[in-house]
Write an enzyme that holds these catalytic residues in place. Structure first.
Site, PDB file in Angstrom:
ATOM      1  N   TYR A 101       0.865  -1.175   0.000  1.00 27.45           N
ATOM      2  CA  TYR A 101       0.000   0.000   0.000  1.00 27.45           C
ATOM      3  C   TYR A 101       0.897   1.218   0.000  1.00 27.45           C
ATOM      4  O   TYR A 101       1.847   1.285   0.795  1.00 27.45           O
ATOM      5  CB  TYR A 101      -0.879   0.024   1.259  1.00 27.45           C
ATOM      6  CG  TYR A 101      -1.625   1.335   1.419  1.00 27.45           C
ATOM      7  CD1 TYR A 101      -2.941   1.456   1.011  1.00 27.45           C
ATOM      8  CD2 TYR A 101      -0.989   2.467   1.942  1.00 27.45           C
ATOM      9  CE1 TYR A 101      -3.616   2.664   1.123  1.00 27.45           C
ATOM     10  CE2 TYR A 101      -1.655   3.680   2.047  1.00 27.45           C
ATOM     11  CZ  TYR A 101      -2.964   3.771   1.634  1.00 27.45           C
ATOM     12  OH  TYR A 101      -3.618   4.974   1.727  1.00 27.45           O
ATOM     13  N   GLU A 190      -3.534   7.611  -3.827  1.00 20.37           N
ATOM     14  CA  GLU A 190      -3.285   6.306  -3.214  1.00 20.37           C
ATOM     15  C   GLU A 190      -3.168   5.198  -4.257  1.00 20.37           C
ATOM     16  O   GLU A 190      -3.887   5.202  -5.248  1.00 20.37           O
ATOM     17  CB  GLU A 190      -4.474   6.035  -2.269  1.00 20.37           C
ATOM     18  CG  GLU A 190      -4.473   4.714  -1.589  1.00 20.37           C
ATOM     19  CD  GLU A 190      -5.763   4.500  -0.800  1.00 20.37           C
ATOM     20  OE1 GLU A 190      -5.882   5.034   0.321  1.00 20.37           O
ATOM     21  OE2 GLU A 190      -6.654   3.809  -1.307  1.00 20.37           O
TER      22      GLU A 190
END
Ligand code: GDP
Ligand code: MN
Length: 378
Positions: A101, A190
């Site tokens: 991530y 993101e």
């Protein structure tokens, strides 16, 4: 403002980030044509502005046109958290070895921008934050719009990525993601997952960007990316009439003049055990029209049990507000009670007008709020 994965991926590619090549399709025939161009296997991805598509069955890998056809039909019939699937992204499939991530976000509490990374990517980052907070690493920019690649950065990147090649690539990805974040005034940029493919290369297998609505005026080019099906209709409507409005979770509608008084009003509502349904600043020199729009927008929300009007008349004339309320009541025909406190310019005229319509006023903010909270609890 949120944008779809395919739109964010396009901005990623332009910024030199390794997003998977793909195209978006609304029709089956388009999807088949795209898959032919890219070459099977491909992954079909439902484009909705909510997370958790993977878990909801919104991501499907297919190896031939027959599989594509049935997957496409399934995705089109899907409802993900109440959102219908209109478009489907067709991307080259990769074999994923590992999922990271990476994200750039605003940390409001620290007044800073934070770079977040985790070697436990792929799934809900909020979930990891709860169950395994050590797996999430953070690097604060400390007010810089760029990464200072000193020892703190090296420690950060080493704590996430396994080998030197990945650490280098990871640094470059963060640099570019950070550039996007600042260039477009994002509130979030993101990549989850940032996948390691079978060649050991990092690539963005998902793309997410949220923009700060208050800076959108600086980016007229972004307006075409807007998908209004996902916008809060009341907030859009309020913007149209120059009202500062934010929807909240409570049941007491608020019409206040001045942002400061509006905040103080919400604080006191909370203090005496109520919950505001919205923040609304009608602004100075409120004409009666604005009050009508304000009430109409507040009453869209069916949770609202009472509407509190708190006006401190300076430039704003209390009688203007009163005329607006009376006209709103005539036009909108609602049964939600109004609790009014207004003082200042033309206060007495306002009270006479309101009393004639059997709308009574409270002399102090405290009493009015107390009454609104009581009505909302009934
Ligand atoms: P989200 O659930 O809405 O965040 O959707 P994602 O785009 O992140 O996809 C969810 C999961 O699908 C990812 O974590 C991957 O495991 C998987 N996935 C997405 N794209 C690919 C791909 O190209 N190949 C493979 N094998 N899996 C993928
Ligand atoms: Mn994802």
């Amino acid at each position: 403002m949120k944008i779809h994965e395919y739109q964010a991926a396009e901005l990623f590619v332009r910024a030199g980030l390794p997003a998977l090549s793909g195209e978006v399709a609304a029709e089956l025939s388009e999807a088949i044509a795209i898959a032919e161009r890219i070459g099977y296997p491909v992954v079909l991805k439902a484009q909705v502005l909510v997370g958790g598509r993977g878990k909801a069955g919104g991501i499907k890998r297919v190896t031939n046109p027959e599989e594509l056809r049935s997957a496409f039909v399934q995705l089109k019939a899907l409802k993900i958290k109440d959102c219908l699937v209109e478009k489907i992204l067709v991307v080259r499939a990769i074999t994923i070895q590992k999922e990271f991530y990476v994200g750039v976000a605003v940390d409001a509490a620290r007044h800073d921008v934070v770079l977040i990374a985790s070697a436990a990517g792929g799934v809900d980052i909020e979930e990891i934050a709860k169950t395994n907070p050590q797996a999430i690493r953070k690097f604060y920019l400390g007010g810089n719009p760029q990464i200072n690649e000193g020892p703190a950065w090296q420690a950060f990147i080493r704590s996430v990525f396994d080998d030197l090649a990945q650490q280098r690539q990871g640094t470059q990805i963060f640099q570019r993601l950070t550039k996007i974040f600042f260039d477009y005034d994002c509130s979030l940029a993101e990549i989850n997952p940032l996948a390691v493919d079978d060649q050991g290369q990092l690539c963005a297998a998902d793309a997410k960007i949220n923009f700060d609505d208050n800076a959108l005026f600086r980016h007229p080019d972004l307006h075409t990316l807007r998908d209004i099906r996902y916008e809060e209709p009341d907030e859009m409507e309020a913007k149209k009439y120059g009202l500062s409005f934010v929807r909240l979770n409570g049941n007491i509608g608020c019409i206040v003049n001045g942002a400061g008084l509006a905040m103080a009003t919400m604080d006191i509502i909370n203090l005496v055990g109520g919950e505001p349904a919205n923040f609304l600043d009608v602004g100075g020199s409120s004409n009666p029209e604005k009050v009508i729009h304000a009430l109409r927008i507040i009453l869209y929300n069916k949770n609202v049990k009472a509407v509190l009007i708190n006006i401190f008349g300076g430039i704003t004339r209390c009688d203007d507000i009163a005329r607006g309320l009376i006209e709103a009541q005539r036009q909108l025909k609602f049964s939600v009670p109004l609790v009014v406190r207004l003082i200042g310019t033309n206060e007495n005229e306002a009270k006479v007008l309101l009393n004639e319509q059997r709308i009574f006023t409270y002399p102090t903010m405290r009493e009015a709020i107390g009454q609104a909270v009581e009505l909302a609890h009934r």
